[in-house]
Design a protein around this motif. Structure first.
Motif, PDB file in Angstrom:
ATOM      1  N   GLN A   6       0.798  -1.270   0.025  1.00 57.95           N
ATOM      2  CA  GLN A   6      -0.026   0.110  -0.014  1.00 57.95           C
ATOM      3  C   GLN A   6       0.888   1.224  -0.113  1.00 57.95           C
ATOM      4  O   GLN A   6       0.696   2.239  -0.887  1.00 57.95           O
ATOM      5  CB  GLN A   6      -0.796  -0.196   1.357  1.00 57.95           C
ATOM      6  CG  GLN A   6      -2.157   0.803   0.846  1.00 57.95           C
ATOM      7  CD  GLN A   6      -3.019   0.536   2.316  1.00 57.95           C
ATOM      8  OE1 GLN A   6      -2.530   0.175   3.175  1.00 57.95           O
ATOM      9  NE2 GLN A   6      -4.268   1.534   1.987  1.00 57.95           N
ATOM     10  N   HIS A   7       1.896   1.179   0.839  1.00 58.29           N
ATOM     11  CA  HIS A   7       2.978   2.410   0.810  1.00 58.29           C
ATOM     12  C   HIS A   7       3.630   2.423  -0.244  1.00 58.29           C
ATOM     13  O   HIS A   7       3.650   3.799  -0.763  1.00 58.29           O
ATOM     14  CB  HIS A   7       3.766   2.283   2.161  1.00 58.29           C
ATOM     15  CG  HIS A   7       3.306   2.523   3.489  1.00 58.29           C
ATOM     16  ND1 HIS A   7       2.996   1.859   4.445  1.00 58.29           N
ATOM     17  CD2 HIS A   7       3.011   3.816   3.822  1.00 58.29           C
ATOM     18  CE1 HIS A   7       2.694   2.321   5.650  1.00 58.29           C
ATOM     19  NE2 HIS A   7       2.716   3.797   5.236  1.00 58.29           N
ATOM     20  N   ARG A   8       4.015   1.421  -0.959  1.00 57.20           N
ATOM     21  CA  ARG A   8       4.597   1.608  -2.138  1.00 57.20           C
ATOM     22  C   ARG A   8       3.731   2.323  -3.054  1.00 57.20           C
ATOM     23  O   ARG A   8       4.322   3.032  -4.072  1.00 57.20           O
ATOM     24  CB  ARG A   8       5.194   0.362  -2.680  1.00 57.20           C
ATOM     25  CG  ARG A   8       6.690  -0.375  -2.255  1.00 57.20           C
ATOM     26  CD  ARG A   8       7.285  -1.168  -3.201  1.00 57.20           C
ATOM     27  NE  ARG A   8       6.444  -2.297  -3.486  1.00 57.20           N
ATOM     28  CZ  ARG A   8       6.603  -3.489  -2.564  1.00 57.20           C
ATOM     29  NH1 ARG A   8       7.346  -3.370  -1.715  1.00 57.20           N
ATOM     30  NH2 ARG A   8       5.798  -4.602  -3.090  1.00 57.20           N
ATOM     31  N   LYS A   9       2.660   2.008  -3.438  1.00 57.87           N
ATOM     32  CA  LYS A   9       1.590   2.477  -4.196  1.00 57.87           C
ATOM     33  C   LYS A   9       1.276   4.075  -4.074  1.00 57.87           C
ATOM     34  O   LYS A   9       1.671   4.835  -5.006  1.00 57.87           O
ATOM     35  CB  LYS A   9       0.173   1.826  -3.941  1.00 57.87           C
ATOM     36  CG  LYS A   9      -0.450   1.329  -5.397  1.00 57.87           C
ATOM     37  CD  LYS A   9      -1.682   0.716  -5.086  1.00 57.87           C
ATOM     38  CE  LYS A   9      -2.430   0.449  -6.563  1.00 57.87           C
ATOM     39  NZ  LYS A   9      -3.791  -0.482  -5.776  1.00 57.87           N
ATOM     40  N   LYS A  10       1.389   4.172  -3.057  1.00 57.78           N
ATOM     41  CA  LYS A  10       1.413   5.818  -2.552  1.00 57.78           C
ATOM     42  C   LYS A  10       2.587   6.432  -3.043  1.00 57.78           C
ATOM     43  O   LYS A  10       2.422   7.575  -3.781  1.00 57.78           O
ATOM     44  CB  LYS A  10       1.013   5.815  -0.742  1.00 57.78           C
ATOM     45  CG  LYS A  10      -0.229   6.348  -0.718  1.00 57.78           C
ATOM     46  CD  LYS A  10      -0.369   6.751   1.011  1.00 57.78           C
ATOM     47  CE  LYS A  10      -1.497   6.972   1.250  1.00 57.78           C
ATOM     48  NZ  LYS A  10      -1.795   7.078   2.840  1.00 57.78           N
ATOM     49  N   LEU A  11       3.627   5.840  -2.444  1.00 60.82           N
ATOM     50  CA  LEU A  11       4.990   6.454  -2.852  1.00 60.82           C
ATOM     51  C   LEU A  11       5.053   6.739  -4.686  1.00 60.82           C
ATOM     52  O   LEU A  11       5.436   7.689  -5.079  1.00 60.82           O
ATOM     53  CB  LEU A  11       6.111   5.479  -2.455  1.00 60.82           C
ATOM     54  CG  LEU A  11       7.572   6.318  -2.297  1.00 60.82           C
ATOM     55  CD1 LEU A  11       7.549   7.601  -1.665  1.00 60.82           C
ATOM     56  CD2 LEU A  11       8.632   5.315  -2.218  1.00 60.82           C
ATOM     57  N   HIS A  12       4.675   5.801  -5.364  1.00 60.03           N
ATOM     58  CA  HIS A  12       4.761   5.633  -6.676  1.00 60.03           C
ATOM     59  C   HIS A  12       3.741   6.882  -7.321  1.00 60.03           C
ATOM     60  O   HIS A  12       4.531   7.738  -7.867  1.00 60.03           O
ATOM     61  CB  HIS A  12       4.059   4.538  -7.335  1.00 60.03           C
ATOM     62  CG  HIS A  12       5.313   3.663  -7.489  1.00 60.03           C
ATOM     63  ND1 HIS A  12       5.048   2.290  -7.336  1.00 60.03           N
ATOM     64  CD2 HIS A  12       6.653   3.802  -8.108  1.00 60.03           C
ATOM     65  CE1 HIS A  12       6.410   1.477  -7.595  1.00 60.03           C
ATOM     66  NE2 HIS A  12       7.127   2.460  -7.929  1.00 60.03           N
ATOM     67  N   LYS A  13       2.733   7.070  -6.692  1.00 58.51           N
ATOM     68  CA  LYS A  13       1.617   8.227  -7.087  1.00 58.51           C
ATOM     69  C   LYS A  13       2.450   9.526  -6.812  1.00 58.51           C
ATOM     70  O   LYS A  13       2.209  10.306  -7.370  1.00 58.51           O
ATOM     71  CB  LYS A  13       0.449   8.237  -6.029  1.00 58.51           C
ATOM     72  CG  LYS A  13      -0.829   7.457  -6.984  1.00 58.51           C
ATOM     73  CD  LYS A  13      -1.891   7.479  -6.088  1.00 58.51           C
ATOM     74  CE  LYS A  13      -3.030   6.729  -6.778  1.00 58.51           C
ATOM     75  NZ  LYS A  13      -4.268   6.555  -5.766  1.00 58.51           N
ATOM     76  N   VAL A  14       2.878   9.632  -5.532  1.00 58.21           N
ATOM     77  CA  VAL A  14       3.762  11.080  -5.198  1.00 58.21           C
ATOM     78  C   VAL A  14       4.551  11.314  -6.050  1.00 58.21           C
ATOM     79  O   VAL A  14       4.820  12.283  -6.793  1.00 58.21           O
ATOM     80  CB  VAL A  14       4.132  10.802  -3.783  1.00 58.21           C
ATOM     81  CG1 VAL A  14       5.220  12.099  -3.449  1.00 58.21           C
ATOM     82  CG2 VAL A  14       3.179  11.001  -2.640  1.00 58.21           C
ATOM     83  N   ASN A  16       4.896  10.112  -9.251  1.00 57.23           N
ATOM     84  CA  ASN A  16       4.540  10.507 -10.516  1.00 57.23           C
ATOM     85  C   ASN A  16       3.847  11.925 -10.550  1.00 57.23           C
ATOM     86  O   ASN A  16       4.062  12.762 -11.575  1.00 57.23           O
ATOM     87  CB  ASN A  16       3.259   9.421 -11.120  1.00 57.23           C
ATOM     88  CG  ASN A  16       3.818   8.145 -11.467  1.00 57.23           C
ATOM     89  OD1 ASN A  16       5.161   8.120 -11.871  1.00 57.23           O
ATOM     90  ND2 ASN A  16       3.000   7.191 -11.288  1.00 57.23           N
TER      91      ASN A  16
END
Ligand code: ADP
Ligand code: MG
Length: 360
Positions: A6-14, A16
């Protein structure tokens, strides 16, 4: 530290999001720059005069007339200073002083700039296998074409001048010049107008001039642009037309010097033959190989001017090979009005006269 999915997904979003923001920023920056450039009010002014024994024309572009006028005066000063330094025909110049008074095998300390010009000229002498001679003055002054002489000198005098124009007797170490033979005399006439273009460009870089086309006799400096980012269209003198009549146009960005040498510039006629001011150092006579004009286009003004003279002496075949070897652009015109150009010039040079034929 391990991140949950979940955190990795968030980090990717930030990340991007940051990349998109950055790209947007760059886009906005360039858009503003373009709009500002378009809105810049560019003033153009043309000036005409003479220097270095030839006509000088300047077309200057900047945001104000005052800046154009100041650059015009700056260019005049630059040309005057240069002429007083390198002209063999100005008695107080560094070159004339040296020509009058040097000791064979003695050391003469040159100014930094004259030493640098001479080193570059010696390189062109070497590359052109002697077609260009930096010490041609004993021969050019014997013919005296620049001074208005109209008589062919006698062969004995030509032969003795030939001994004095051998550039292998010139040695330059740093700023020190040693001449190993008597009666030698330097002549920067074949490169001087190109040198002037180089010096003018250096000084224009310190001003707010946006663009300029400055012609000093047969050498034309194209600098910057008109504020529109577009190429310049430089006219090439028709070698068989009146002064100012062009036979073709070169499209070029503003970072080059376009130099033309031809048999039409200064000459006299005798016995139905034309005797002009570009000499073949191997014969002592004006170059006579079927060419009537050579144009060389490259960034370095000294090289463009000196090579236009060298290629004119070398003839079409050798001259074209030399131009290609050096990676400069060239336009050769023969007596039968055929025009030969280097590959890159094929879509940069536009013929404008029906008298001439572009050989493809
Ligand atoms: P212009 O001065 O008319 O623009 P050039 O650049 O071709 O023409 O230079 C011609 C001058 O160069 C002559 O007046 C002479 O002083 C000198 N010159 C003539 N022949 C040679 C040569 N083979 N090598 C070097 N300089 C030369
Ligand atoms: Mg020249």
């Amino acid at each position: 530290m391990r991140l949950s999915a979940q955190h990795r997904k968030k980090l990717h979003k930030v990340i991007n999001g940051l990349i998109i923001l950055l790209a947007l920023g760059v886009f906005v920056y360039f858009a503003i720059q373009t709009i500002q450039k378009k809105e810049m009010n560019i003033e153009m002014q043309a000036y005409a005069g003479s220097a270095m024994g030839t006509a000088v024309k300047k077309t200057l572009y900047s945001e104000s007339m005052e800046e154009n006028d100041a650059a015009d005066a700056m260019i005049d000063t630059c040309l005057e200073e240069l002429e007083n330094q390198i002209s063999a025909r100005v008695s107080g110049s560094e070159i004339a002083g040296l020509n009058r008074n040097y000791a064979v095998d003695g050391i003469n300390t040159l100014s930094e700039s004259v030493a640098s010009y001479l080193r570059q000229e010696l390189l062109i002498w070497e590359e052109s296998e002697g077609a260009f001679s930096p010490c041609i003055y004993p021969l050019s002054s014997l013919w005296g074409i620049e001074e208005g002489n109209t008589i062919v000198p006698n062969t004995t005098m030509i032969e003795s001048a030939l001994i004095a124009i051998d550039a292998s007797q010139i040695e330059v170490n740093g700023n020190d010049l040693i001449l190993h033979a008597p009666n030698m005399q330097l002549d920067m006439g074949a490169a001087g107008k190109g040198i002037a273009c180089d010096e003018i460009r250096t000084r224009l870089c310190e001003t707010n001039i946006q663009g300029a086309v400055v012609s000093v006799g047969g050498s034309i400096l194209a600098y910057g642009d008109k504020g529109d980012g577009k190429e310049w269209h430089i006219g090439i003198q028709n070698p068989r037309g009146v002064t100012g009549d062009i036979f073709g146009v070169v499209d070029t960005p503003g970072n080059v010097v376009v130099s033309t040498s031809g048999d039409y510039e200064k000459y006299f006629e005798s016995g139905g033959k034309r005797f002009h001011h570009i000499f073949d150092p191997s014969t002592g006579f004006p170059a006579d190989n079927g060419l009537i004009s050579v144009t060389i286009i490259c960034e370095n003004g000294l090289r463009s001017d000196a090579m236009s003279t060298a290629c004119f002496v070398m003839g079409l075949e050798k001259g074209m090979a030399y131009a290609k070897e050096q990676g400069v652009e060239a336009i050769f015109v023969t007596q039968d009005k055929k025009v030969y150009v280097t590959d890159n010039m094929k879509n940069k040079f536009r013929l404008q006269s029906e008298e001439y034929e572009l050989v493809r």
